[in-house]
Design an enzyme around this catalytic site. Structure first.
Site, mmCIF file in Angstrom:
data_model
loop_
_atom_site.group_PDB
_atom_site.id
_atom_site.type_symbol
_atom_site.label_atom_id
_atom_site.label_comp_id
_atom_site.label_asym_id
_atom_site.label_seq_id
_atom_site.Cartn_x
_atom_site.Cartn_y
_atom_site.Cartn_z
ATOM 1 N N GLU A 34 0.849 -1.192 0.000
ATOM 2 C CA GLU A 34 0.000 0.000 0.000
ATOM 3 C C GLU A 34 0.888 1.247 0.000
ATOM 4 O O GLU A 34 1.834 1.343 0.771
ATOM 5 C CB GLU A 34 -0.922 0.041 1.230
ATOM 6 C CG GLU A 34 -2.134 -0.856 1.101
ATOM 7 C CD GLU A 34 -3.260 -0.493 2.081
ATOM 8 O OE1 GLU A 34 -3.211 0.584 2.706
ATOM 9 O OE2 GLU A 34 -4.185 -1.309 2.201
ATOM 10 N N HIS A 88 -3.906 7.001 0.382
ATOM 11 C CA HIS A 88 -3.265 5.690 0.386
ATOM 12 C C HIS A 88 -3.933 4.830 -0.664
ATOM 13 O O HIS A 88 -5.022 5.151 -1.146
ATOM 14 C CB HIS A 88 -3.286 5.051 1.771
ATOM 15 C CG HIS A 88 -4.611 4.525 2.221
ATOM 16 N ND1 HIS A 88 -5.600 5.326 2.739
ATOM 17 C CD2 HIS A 88 -5.120 3.263 2.232
ATOM 18 C CE1 HIS A 88 -6.650 4.589 3.069
ATOM 19 N NE2 HIS A 88 -6.387 3.319 2.758
ATOM 20 N N HIS A 90 -5.270 1.083 -2.323
ATOM 21 C CA HIS A 90 -5.772 -0.269 -2.119
ATOM 22 C C HIS A 90 -5.376 -1.059 -3.361
ATOM 23 O O HIS A 90 -6.069 -1.032 -4.366
ATOM 24 C CB HIS A 90 -7.297 -0.263 -1.943
ATOM 25 C CG HIS A 90 -7.751 0.221 -0.610
ATOM 26 N ND1 HIS A 90 -9.075 0.349 -0.258
ATOM 27 C CD2 HIS A 90 -7.032 0.590 0.485
ATOM 28 C CE1 HIS A 90 -9.158 0.776 0.999
ATOM 29 N NE2 HIS A 90 -7.935 0.945 1.467
ATOM 30 N N ASP A 101 -8.968 1.429 8.205
ATOM 31 C CA ASP A 101 -8.792 2.835 7.821
ATOM 32 C C ASP A 101 -9.565 3.751 8.763
ATOM 33 O O ASP A 101 -9.062 4.786 9.198
ATOM 34 C CB ASP A 101 -9.299 3.075 6.392
ATOM 35 C CG ASP A 101 -8.411 2.423 5.351
ATOM 36 O OD1 ASP A 101 -7.228 2.163 5.648
ATOM 37 O OD2 ASP A 101 -8.907 2.186 4.241
HETATM 38 ZN ZN ZN Z 1 -7.242 1.557 3.227
#
Ligand code: ZN
Length: 150
Positions: A34, A88, A90, A101
């Site tokens: 990630e 961020h 995925h 999250d």
């Molecule tokens: Zn996430």
């Protein structure tokens, strides 16, 4: 950051195309880990991307190197910018906040931007996460007319 309501949370992610692509390139470059980073805002639009290092080195979790966070926040402070969003990726799931999250959303004044790499081009979505979760628009401005002095 608690009690810092003066700037409010952005109502949208308004970002120039070059910055938008820089963000996507960064998270693509570290996939399948990630990717993470910060977006500085001046007023209601993005002005700079900070590429972060995911110290978790995980395909399902992220935590940006705290040294990088502090350096970025200091620079934003010097310019009078705000931390407008935290992004961020995925790599293998949809662009929706995971339970993890939401548990780790420590900056209620910053948008949570999630980039899903399931498709090409990636799907980018932005959320306000301040007690409740609400999606806000992502507006990518075309490359021309991106002068800093609006
Ligand atoms: Zn996430």
């Amino acid at each position: 950051m608690a009690g810092d309501d003066q700037n409010g949370t952005p109502e949208a992610l308004v970002i120039d195309a070059p910055l938008y692509h820089e963000m996507i390139e960064h998270v693509r470059s570290v996939a399948p880990i990630e990717g993470v980073g910060l977006i500085a805002f001046a007023g209601d639009r993005a002005v700079k991307i900070y590429r972060g290092t995911n110290v978790e080195q995980s395909t399902t979790r992220y935590s940006m190197d705290p040294t990088e966070v502090v350096a970025a926040l200091n620079e934003m402070d010097q310019h009078g910018w705000q931390l407008g969003a935290i992004f961020h990726s995925h790599p293998r799931s949809e662009a929706a906040p995971s339970p993890t999250d939401l548990r780790h959303a420590y900056y209620p004044n910053a948008l949570m931007v999630i980039i899903s790499l399931l498709t090409d081009p990636p799907v980018v979505r932005a959320f306000r996460v301040d007690g409740e979760v609400r999606e806000v628009p992502v507006r990518v401005l075309p490359e021309e007319g991106t002068a800093e002095t609006a």
